[in-house]
Design an enzyme around this catalytic site. Structure first.
Site, PDB file in Angstrom:
ATOM      1  N   LYS A 183       0.870  -1.186   0.000  1.00  0.00           N
ATOM      2  CA  LYS A 183       0.000   0.000   0.000  1.00  0.00           C
ATOM      3  C   LYS A 183       0.901   1.227   0.000  1.00  0.00           C
ATOM      4  O   LYS A 183       1.495   1.566   1.016  1.00  0.00           O
ATOM      5  CB  LYS A 183      -0.883  -0.029   1.247  1.00  0.00           C
ATOM      6  CG  LYS A 183      -2.227   0.651   1.080  1.00  0.00           C
ATOM      7  CD  LYS A 183      -2.179   2.162   0.883  1.00  0.00           C
ATOM      8  CE  LYS A 183      -1.907   2.925   2.156  1.00  0.00           C
ATOM      9  NZ  LYS A 183      -1.858   4.399   1.938  1.00  0.00           N
ATOM     10  N   GLY A 236       7.360   4.843   7.759  1.00  0.00           N
ATOM     11  CA  GLY A 236       6.503   6.011   7.950  1.00  0.00           C
ATOM     12  C   GLY A 236       6.711   6.600   9.323  1.00  0.00           C
ATOM     13  O   GLY A 236       7.801   6.476   9.897  1.00  0.00           O
ATOM     14  N   SER A 237       5.685   7.234   9.848  1.00  0.00           N
ATOM     15  CA  SER A 237       5.822   7.952  11.116  1.00  0.00           C
ATOM     16  C   SER A 237       5.733   6.992  12.309  1.00  0.00           C
ATOM     17  O   SER A 237       5.129   5.926  12.204  1.00  0.00           O
ATOM     18  CB  SER A 237       4.720   9.002  11.217  1.00  0.00           C
ATOM     19  OG  SER A 237       3.462   8.348  11.252  1.00  0.00           O
ATOM     20  N   GLY A 241       3.468   3.691  12.868  1.00  0.00           N
ATOM     21  CA  GLY A 241       4.242   2.485  13.193  1.00  0.00           C
ATOM     22  C   GLY A 241       3.663   1.759  14.393  1.00  0.00           C
ATOM     23  O   GLY A 241       3.546   0.525  14.393  1.00  0.00           O
ATOM     24  N   GLU A 258      10.539   1.154   9.886  1.00  0.00           N
ATOM     25  CA  GLU A 258      11.502   2.213   9.524  1.00  0.00           C
ATOM     26  C   GLU A 258      10.792   3.529   9.800  1.00  0.00           C
ATOM     27  O   GLU A 258       9.929   3.930   9.030  1.00  0.00           O
ATOM     28  CB  GLU A 258      11.833   2.146   8.032  1.00  0.00           C
ATOM     29  CG  GLU A 258      12.463   0.858   7.563  1.00  0.00           C
ATOM     30  CD  GLU A 258      13.934   0.794   7.876  1.00  0.00           C
ATOM     31  OE1 GLU A 258      14.535   1.857   8.150  1.00  0.00           O
ATOM     32  OE2 GLU A 258      14.472  -0.313   7.861  1.00  0.00           O
ATOM     33  N   CYS A 292      13.640  11.094   5.987  1.00  0.00           N
ATOM     34  CA  CYS A 292      13.731  10.616   7.371  1.00  0.00           C
ATOM     35  C   CYS A 292      15.132  10.813   7.931  1.00  0.00           C
ATOM     36  O   CYS A 292      15.321  11.063   9.106  1.00  0.00           O
ATOM     37  CB  CYS A 292      13.345   9.151   7.417  1.00  0.00           C
ATOM     38  SG  CYS A 292      14.284   8.142   6.278  1.00  0.00           S
ATOM     39  N   GLU A 392      10.233  15.572  15.109  1.00  0.00           N
ATOM     40  CA  GLU A 392      10.496  15.548  13.669  1.00  0.00           C
ATOM     41  C   GLU A 392       9.560  16.529  12.964  1.00  0.00           C
ATOM     42  O   GLU A 392       8.343  16.448  13.114  1.00  0.00           O
ATOM     43  CB  GLU A 392      10.279  14.136  13.121  1.00  0.00           C
ATOM     44  CG  GLU A 392      10.648  14.033  11.664  1.00  0.00           C
ATOM     45  CD  GLU A 392      10.423  12.642  11.099  1.00  0.00           C
ATOM     46  OE1 GLU A 392       9.331  12.092  11.293  1.00  0.00           O
ATOM     47  OE2 GLU A 392      11.353  12.109  10.467  1.00  0.00           O
TER      48      GLU A 392
HETATM   49  P1  NAP Z   1       2.570   8.168   7.787  1.00  0.00           P
HETATM   50  O1  NAP Z   1       1.489   9.154   7.952  1.00  0.00           O
HETATM   51  O2  NAP Z   1       2.937   7.289   8.916  1.00  0.00           O
HETATM   52  O3  NAP Z   1       2.152   7.301   6.527  1.00  0.00           O
HETATM   53  C1  NAP Z   1       2.951   6.271   6.020  1.00  0.00           C
HETATM   54  C2  NAP Z   1       2.067   5.266   5.328  1.00  0.00           C
HETATM   55  O4  NAP Z   1       1.198   4.653   6.288  1.00  0.00           O
HETATM   56  C3  NAP Z   1       1.154   5.868   4.264  1.00  0.00           C
HETATM   57  O5  NAP Z   1       1.031   4.951   3.204  1.00  0.00           O
HETATM   58  C4  NAP Z   1      -0.166   6.020   5.006  1.00  0.00           C
HETATM   59  O6  NAP Z   1      -1.260   6.043   4.160  1.00  0.00           O
HETATM   60  C5  NAP Z   1      -0.140   4.753   5.844  1.00  0.00           C
HETATM   61  N1  NAP Z   1      -1.025   4.753   7.003  1.00  0.00           N
HETATM   62  C6  NAP Z   1      -1.504   5.798   7.722  1.00  0.00           C
HETATM   63  N2  NAP Z   1      -2.268   5.349   8.751  1.00  0.00           N
HETATM   64  C7  NAP Z   1      -2.281   4.002   8.681  1.00  0.00           C
HETATM   65  C8  NAP Z   1      -2.859   2.968   9.472  1.00  0.00           C
HETATM   66  N3  NAP Z   1      -3.614   3.243  10.539  1.00  0.00           N
HETATM   67  N4  NAP Z   1      -2.634   1.690   9.125  1.00  0.00           N
HETATM   68  C9  NAP Z   1      -1.859   1.386   8.061  1.00  0.00           C
HETATM   69  N5  NAP Z   1      -1.292   2.311   7.280  1.00  0.00           N
HETATM   70  C10 NAP Z   1      -1.486   3.607   7.581  1.00  0.00           C
HETATM   71  O7  NAP Z   1       3.904   8.871   7.326  1.00  0.00           O
HETATM   72  P2  NAP Z   1       4.045   9.989   6.205  1.00  0.00           P
HETATM   73  O8  NAP Z   1       3.627  11.286   6.779  1.00  0.00           O
HETATM   74  O9  NAP Z   1       3.428   9.550   4.945  1.00  0.00           O
HETATM   75  O10 NAP Z   1       5.634   9.954   6.003  1.00  0.00           O
HETATM   76  C11 NAP Z   1       6.491  10.670   6.799  1.00  0.00           C
HETATM   77  C12 NAP Z   1       7.099   9.807   7.896  1.00  0.00           C
HETATM   78  O11 NAP Z   1       7.786   8.699   7.341  1.00  0.00           O
HETATM   79  C13 NAP Z   1       8.138  10.555   8.694  1.00  0.00           C
HETATM   80  O12 NAP Z   1       8.005  10.279  10.073  1.00  0.00           O
HETATM   81  C14 NAP Z   1       9.447   9.995   8.156  1.00  0.00           C
HETATM   82  O13 NAP Z   1      10.535  10.144   8.999  1.00  0.00           O
HETATM   83  C15 NAP Z   1       9.096   8.591   7.915  1.00  0.00           C
HETATM   84  N6  NAP Z   1      10.049   7.951   6.982  1.00  0.00           N
HETATM   85  C16 NAP Z   1      10.945   7.023   7.462  1.00  0.00           C
HETATM   86  C17 NAP Z   1      11.882   6.437   6.618  1.00  0.00           C
HETATM   87  C18 NAP Z   1      12.876   5.424   7.118  1.00  0.00           C
HETATM   88  O14 NAP Z   1      13.400   4.701   6.306  1.00  0.00           O
HETATM   89  N7  NAP Z   1      13.161   5.354   8.386  1.00  0.00           N
HETATM   90  C19 NAP Z   1      11.893   6.797   5.278  1.00  0.00           C
HETATM   91  C20 NAP Z   1      10.989   7.750   4.817  1.00  0.00           C
HETATM   92  C21 NAP Z   1      10.063   8.310   5.691  1.00  0.00           C
HETATM   93  P3  NAP Z   1      -1.864   7.432   3.556  1.00  0.00           P
HETATM   94  O15 NAP Z   1      -0.851   8.494   3.695  1.00  0.00           O
HETATM   95  O16 NAP Z   1      -2.163   7.086   2.165  1.00  0.00           O
HETATM   96  O17 NAP Z   1      -3.084   7.710   4.352  1.00  0.00           O
END
Ligand code: NAP
Ligand code: MG
Length: 495
Positions: A183, A236-237, A241, A258, A292, A392
């Site tokens: 997804k 993701g966040s 997570g 991650e 990230c 962050e």
């Molecule tokens: P996010 O809001 O956590 O979203 C990440 C993914 O999870 C998206 O596909 C989102 O879908 C999905 N999602 C949201 N709620 C969910 C749930 N309850 N169950 C399952 N999936 C769900 O993060 P973001 O704002 O898109 O990305 C930024 C974050 O990613 C930052 O914290 C960044 O540091 C982190 N990140 C980490 C790395 C690493 O390798 N460590 C790399 C890149 C980014 P939708 O957005 O489509 O709703």
């Protein structure tokens, strides 16, 4: 399942408007609902994607289950060859993929995308998944381990670098013989869909890679909640997570996470300050700070503090900002929510008493008015307890924290919940050795800002930045489970 006419294509011939890829076919969501994907530089809708939910995930899991036995049993070298072929096609389409990712993420071109190289590294591991032979109590017994795939696995990725994230997760999972349901984020799902389409052209069978699009709370949440998803990978966040891990706990599904970062850049007086300042400014404005790994806290010895702030301010004001298709260094933020978040943190920085040195506003003019732009922003005199030093931001906002000496630098650098990447700027080998050991982070760079320049470095976090490692030489092993086999020629005599 309704199958969509592949003649209806936009904005790239690599994707089909309103469709996702399940079981090798472009299909709409079962509900027929869609979500608009917008260009963050001007708000223009560039494509529609299916708004899927648990029922679409169920279809994808079933497709993965049908494809699994043959994929698992394919000879590993042949499986690897298909991954290499996929990498070749990605390379052939690199300009189109780069443009697609630019359009949905809003970033200017970075040059050739890294995906083909990442995938070749993984493909080379496909036929190197090995067990071990085990010592036995008697010579008529042999013992060994097998590394086996889990079955249908799941992945959820964010929008900031959708192509590389997709390849890293999918490549390693399928190299190990799993099939996968992915997804992507609703903001940037097109590059993942295009990559999945190229995998079919490369000969990777239908159902091995299934991409289900939609919102996190609907399509995303249904993947870890599915009892027949046997392993999960999430990027993701930390908040999401936790939700993923809770869902996995109900099914006892193993996973890796991650998550985010608040990476320190520790600058010592003996460093090349020009090089350090330029690299730090580039690192925090690349992808508009939506990385990230971005080094967002400059921890600097008080003896060089003023000089470093001057150099950083100079570098930050020189960063050119604009729509992705212009020759600029920094594009907009991804969406309105992210824009509100970043601007909110800039206000918090000011309210909590940090000194705004440069930026802090929203660029105006015809190129900017329709998009989610923000200026590269530098705060000085930040204290370690301020929210801009702890949380962050995921935007081009840099905080300078002055310290006295190495011990305080280590304490401040490690004094956050995150532990993804850390950098040290010094010419002294002793300082470098001590700091690389002292810093709590999954990756430490000496005289570089984003941990660049290494092939096959395992990537992942300490503390709240997550657990598990992707990208390294054993990334594929993370997607396998171990079976111990003991075998003897005849049954033991009865006593
Ligand atoms: P996010 O809001 O956590 O979203 C990440 C993914 O999870 C998206 O596909 C989102 O879908 C999905 N999602 C949201 N709620 C969910 C749930 N309850 N169950 C399952 N999936 C769900 O993060 P973001 O704002 O898109 O990305 C930024 C974050 O990613 C930052 O914290 C960044 O540091 C982190 N990140 C980490 C790395 C690493 O390798 N460590 C790399 C890149 C980014 P939708 O957005 O489509 O709703
Ligand atoms: Mg999102």
């Amino acid at each position: 399942m309704t199958i969509i006419d592949t003649e209806t294509v936009a904005p790239s011939t690599l994707v089909v408007d309103g469709a996702q890829l399940i079981d090798g076919e472009w299909v709409p969501s079962h509900s027929g609902r869609t979500i608009d994907v917008a260009n963050p530089a001007n708000g223009e809708v560039i494509a529609r994607i299916p708004r899927s939910d648990a029922e679409d995930v169920e279809q994808a899991v079933q497709a993965g289950e049908r494809a699994f036995p043959a994929w698992r049993d394919m000879n590993a070298t042949a499986r690897g060859r298909l991954l290499f072929r996929w990498a070749d096609l990605i390379e052939q389409h690199s300009a189109a993929l780069d443009s697609l990712e630019s359009q949905e993420v809003g970033r200017p071109s970075w040059g050739p995308p890294p995906m083909a190289g990442q995938l070749r590294f993984i493909a080379g591991q496909t036929d190197k998944v090995q067990g071990v032979s085990l010592p036995t109590y008697s010579p008529d017994v042999v013992g060994y381990t097998l590394r086996e795939p889990f079955g249908v696995v799941g992945g959820v990725i964010p929008w900031n670098a959708p192509g590389p994230m997709f390849i890293t997760e999918v490549g390693a999972a399928i190299a190990a013989g799993n099939t996968i349901v992915m997804k992507p984020a609703e903001d940037a799902p097109l590059t993942p869909l295009a990559l999945a389409k190229l995998s079919l052209e490369a000969g990777i069978p239908a159902g091995v890679i299934n991409v289900v699009t939609g919102y996190g709370a609907e399509a995303g949440a249904a993947i870890p909640a599915h009892p027949r998803i046997r392993r999960m990978g999430f990027t993701g966040s930390p908040q999401t997570g936790r939700a993923i891990m809770e869902a996995c706990s109900r099914n006892l599904t193993p996973l890796h996470l991650e998550l985010g970062g608040k990476s320190p850049q520790v600058v010592f007086p003996d460093a090349d300050l020009d090089v350090a300042a330029a690299a730090i400014a580039t690192g925090v404005t690349l992808n508009t700070g939506q990385i990230c790994a971005a080094g967002t806290r400059v921890i600097v010895d008080r003896s060089i503090h003023a000089e470093v702030v001057d150099k950083l301010a100079d570098a930050m004001t020189k960063v050119t900002v604009g729509p992705w298709h212009q020759k600029v260094q920094m594009g907009p933020l991804i969406n309105g929510k992210q824009h509100e978040r970043v601007c909110g943190f800039i206000d918090i920085g000011k309210e909590q008493g940090a000194t705004l040195v440069t930026g802090g506003g929203r660029p105006s003019g015809t190129d900017f008015d329709g998009g989610w732009f923000v200026e590269p922003t530098l705060f000085d005199n930040v204290t370690p307890d301020m929210r801009i030093a702890q949380e962050e931001i995921f935007g081009p906002v840099l905080s300078v924290i002055p310290v006295d000496g190495e011990a305080e630098a280590i304490e401040v650098a490690n004094g956050v919940d995150y532990g993804l990447v850390a950098s040290v700027w010094t010419r002294d080998v002793g300082t470098a050795v001590r700091m690389t050991r002292a810093l709590q982070a999954g990756q430490v760079g000496v005289n570089n800002a984003l941990g660049a320049g290494v092939i096959g470095g395992p990537f992942g976090g300490y503390k709240n930045s997550g657990f598990g490692r992707t990208m390294g030489a054993d990334a594929v092993l993370e997607w396998t489970q171990v079976k111990t086999v003991s075998m003897r020629e005849a049954p033991l005599p009865r006593f």
